[in-house]
Design a protein around this motif. Structure first.
Motif, short mmCIF file in Angstrom:
data_model
loop_
_atom_site.label_atom_id
_atom_site.label_comp_id
_atom_site.label_asym_id
_atom_site.label_seq_id
_atom_site.Cartn_x
_atom_site.Cartn_y
_atom_site.Cartn_z
N PRO A 193 -65.04 -45.80 17.54
CA PRO A 193 -64.57 -44.95 18.63
C PRO A 193 -65.66 -44.68 19.66
O PRO A 193 -66.84 -44.96 19.43
N GLN A 194 -65.23 -44.15 20.78
CA GLN A 194 -66.10 -43.76 21.90
C GLN A 194 -67.24 -42.87 21.41
O GLN A 194 -67.00 -41.89 20.69
N ILE A 195 -68.45 -43.17 21.83
CA ILE A 195 -69.60 -42.40 21.35
C ILE A 195 -69.94 -41.24 22.30
O ILE A 195 -69.54 -41.24 23.45
N GLU A 248 -71.61 -32.28 10.51
CA GLU A 248 -71.02 -32.95 11.67
C GLU A 248 -69.65 -33.53 11.30
O GLU A 248 -69.40 -33.88 10.16
N ALA A 249 -68.75 -33.63 12.30
CA ALA A 249 -67.48 -34.35 12.12
C ALA A 249 -66.91 -34.62 13.51
O ALA A 249 -67.11 -33.81 14.42
N GLY A 250 -66.14 -35.78 13.73
CA GLY A 250 -66.21 -36.92 12.90
C GLY A 250 -67.40 -37.79 13.27
O GLY A 250 -67.85 -37.82 14.42
N ALA A 251 -67.84 -38.52 12.29
CA ALA A 251 -69.00 -39.39 12.50
C ALA A 251 -68.70 -40.48 13.52
O ALA A 251 -69.59 -40.87 14.29
N GLY A 252 -67.46 -40.98 13.52
CA GLY A 252 -67.08 -42.00 14.51
C GLY A 252 -67.95 -43.24 14.39
O GLY A 252 -68.05 -43.84 13.33
N SER A 253 -68.62 -43.60 15.48
CA SER A 253 -69.52 -44.75 15.46
C SER A 253 -70.91 -44.36 14.95
O SER A 253 -71.75 -45.22 14.72
N GLY A 254 -71.15 -43.07 14.85
CA GLY A 254 -72.43 -42.59 14.32
C GLY A 254 -73.50 -42.34 15.37
O GLY A 254 -74.65 -42.06 15.03
N ALA A 255 -73.13 -42.40 16.64
CA ALA A 255 -74.15 -42.20 17.69
C ALA A 255 -74.71 -40.78 17.67
O ALA A 255 -75.92 -40.57 17.59
N LEU A 256 -73.81 -39.78 17.67
CA LEU A 256 -74.28 -38.40 17.64
C LEU A 256 -74.99 -38.12 16.31
O LEU A 256 -75.99 -37.39 16.27
N THR A 257 -74.51 -38.73 15.24
CA THR A 257 -75.17 -38.57 13.93
C THR A 257 -76.63 -39.02 14.03
O THR A 257 -77.53 -38.36 13.50
N SER A 299 -72.14 -35.59 7.40
CA SER A 299 -71.13 -35.92 8.38
C SER A 299 -69.83 -36.35 7.72
O SER A 299 -69.82 -37.21 6.86
N TYR A 300 -68.73 -35.73 8.17
CA TYR A 300 -67.40 -36.03 7.66
C TYR A 300 -66.71 -37.01 8.59
O TYR A 300 -66.73 -36.82 9.81
N GLU A 301 -66.10 -38.05 8.04
CA GLU A 301 -65.31 -38.99 8.83
C GLU A 301 -64.06 -39.33 8.05
O GLU A 301 -64.13 -39.86 6.95
N VAL A 302 -62.91 -39.03 8.64
CA VAL A 302 -61.64 -39.17 7.92
C VAL A 302 -61.19 -40.63 7.80
O VAL A 302 -60.56 -41.01 6.82
N ARG A 303 -61.54 -41.46 8.78
CA ARG A 303 -61.07 -42.86 8.75
C ARG A 303 -62.07 -43.75 8.02
O ARG A 303 -63.26 -43.79 8.38
N LYS A 304 -61.56 -44.50 7.05
CA LYS A 304 -62.41 -45.36 6.23
C LYS A 304 -63.11 -46.42 7.10
O LYS A 304 -64.29 -46.71 6.91
N ASP A 305 -62.38 -47.02 8.05
CA ASP A 305 -62.99 -48.08 8.88
C ASP A 305 -64.13 -47.51 9.74
O ASP A 305 -65.19 -48.14 9.86
N PHE A 306 -63.97 -46.32 10.30
CA PHE A 306 -65.05 -45.74 11.10
C PHE A 306 -66.19 -45.25 10.20
O PHE A 306 -67.37 -45.34 10.57
N TYR A 307 -65.84 -44.77 9.02
CA TYR A 307 -66.86 -44.37 8.04
C TYR A 307 -67.79 -45.56 7.75
O TYR A 307 -69.01 -45.42 7.72
N ASN A 357 -61.65 -35.41 5.29
CA ASN A 357 -61.08 -34.69 6.41
C ASN A 357 -61.69 -33.29 6.44
O ASN A 357 -61.48 -32.50 5.52
N ILE A 358 -62.42 -32.98 7.50
CA ILE A 358 -63.09 -31.67 7.56
C ILE A 358 -62.08 -30.54 7.75
O ILE A 358 -62.39 -29.37 7.45
N TYR A 359 -60.86 -30.84 8.19
CA TYR A 359 -59.83 -29.80 8.32
C TYR A 359 -59.41 -29.26 6.95
O TYR A 359 -58.79 -28.21 6.85
N ASP A 360 -59.75 -30.01 5.87
CA ASP A 360 -59.44 -29.54 4.52
C ASP A 360 -60.51 -28.60 3.96
O ASP A 360 -60.34 -28.05 2.87
N LEU A 401 -64.15 -33.98 17.50
CA LEU A 401 -62.82 -34.34 16.98
C LEU A 401 -61.77 -33.55 17.74
O LEU A 401 -62.10 -32.59 18.48
N PRO A 402 -60.50 -33.94 17.63
CA PRO A 402 -59.48 -33.36 18.53
C PRO A 402 -59.24 -31.86 18.41
O PRO A 402 -58.98 -31.21 19.41
N GLN A 403 -59.30 -31.28 17.18
CA GLN A 403 -58.98 -29.85 17.05
C GLN A 403 -60.07 -29.04 16.34
O GLN A 403 -59.93 -28.66 15.18
#
Ligand code: SAM
Length: 253
Positions: free
Chosen positions: A74-76, A99-108, A123-131, A153-156, A170-172
């Motif tokens: 995703p967009q960094i 941190e969440a979500g890790a995404g591409s890991g740039a901010l990480t 860092s929490y990342e909900v999507r396995k492919d982005f993880y 999922n950090i919302y959990d 992340l969105p919310q």
């Protein structure tokens, strides 16, 4: 000194950059073939010549070189935004940051660089492919020891206790407020990066319930205007990155 297995940044006469792993192997460019093994044992800043006699300088890559060359999911978060997040939240060596979500890991990578070898980024990342992408990029930056990546999922909920800061892209982000009030240490920051104004609005509506836990919030947007410097004319560049995101800072009481 450059060792076998190290990554170096090769810069050619045009300023073109190549991030390569140094090994006994050939590396092909349009300016000729390089024998990378020649760099082993040499200091950073050494020159290497291609078979066509073109010179390349071997530099030690910094985090911006890694982020520029790494694979993206995703967009960094842009460096201008990462910079203000670290500066305004006072993120320091030794800190523990969620941190969440890790995404591409740039901010990480920016956060891991700021907390240093004695700090920690979880860092929490909900999507396995982005993880998976983030994991590789964090390894490439050499920060695997100070970063714990969770495919969750950090919302959990947040599993850690007493952390210095929470940084969200992340969105919310409002969904994380109930956990943040429990785990954030007094004086620590809750930072939310959101591209849209209505996300900021929704966040502030949810924040009303938690206002007693935080100092007065601050929302910023960072505009960087680059300049063109030529002998006959110095002026701002005609185009600029107009918008990335809004950054909300809350300090825990
Ligand atoms: N800051 C990242 C960087 O610089 O590379 C990019 C983050 S990307 C814009 C947003 C990420 O948040 C996506 O990878 C998405 O899968 C993840 N995400 C969204 N909701 C999440 C949640 N509830 N828990 C964990 N990750 C989440």
């Amino acid at each position: 000194t450059i060792r076998s297995g190290d990554r170096v940044l090769l810069v050619d006469k045009r300023g073109k950059r190549y991030l390569v792993k140094v090994e006994e192997r050939e590396f092909h460019t349009d300016l000729g073939i390089l024998r990378l093994g020649e760099l082993i044992g040499k200091p950073y800043g050494s020159r290497i010549e291609s078979h066509r006699g073109e010179t390349f300088v071997a530099l030690k890559p910094d985090i911006n070189d890694i982020i520029a060359k790494m694979r993206r999911g995703p967009q960094i978060v842009h460096p201008k935004d990462a910079g203000i997040i670290i500066a305004y939240a006072g993120i320091s060596p030794g800190d523990t940051v969620i941190e969440a979500g890790a995404g591409s890991g740039a901010l990480t990578i920016f956060l891991a660089n700021a907390v240093g070898p004695h700090g920690k980024v979880i860092s929490y990342e909900v999507r396995k492919d982005f993880y998976e992408i983030a994991k590789k990029n964090i390894e490439l930056a050499g920060f695997s020891e100070r970063v714990t990546l969770k495919n969750k999922n950090i919302y959990d909920g947040i599993e850690e206790e007493s952390v210095d800061h929470i940084v969200l892209d992340l969105p919310q982000p409002e969904n994380v407020l109930p956990y943040a009030v429990d785990v954030l240490r007094p004086g620590g920051y809750f930072v939310a990066y959101t591209p849209c104004m209505n996300q900021v609005h929704r966040f502030f509506q949810a924040l009303e319930e938690y206002r007693g836990h935080f100092m007065r919030p601050r929302v910023v947007e960072v505009l960087v205007r680059e300049h063109e410097v030529k002998r006959e004319c110095m002026r701002p560049k005609t185009t600029m990155l107009a918008h990335t995101g809004y950054i909300t800072f809350l300090r825990k009481l």
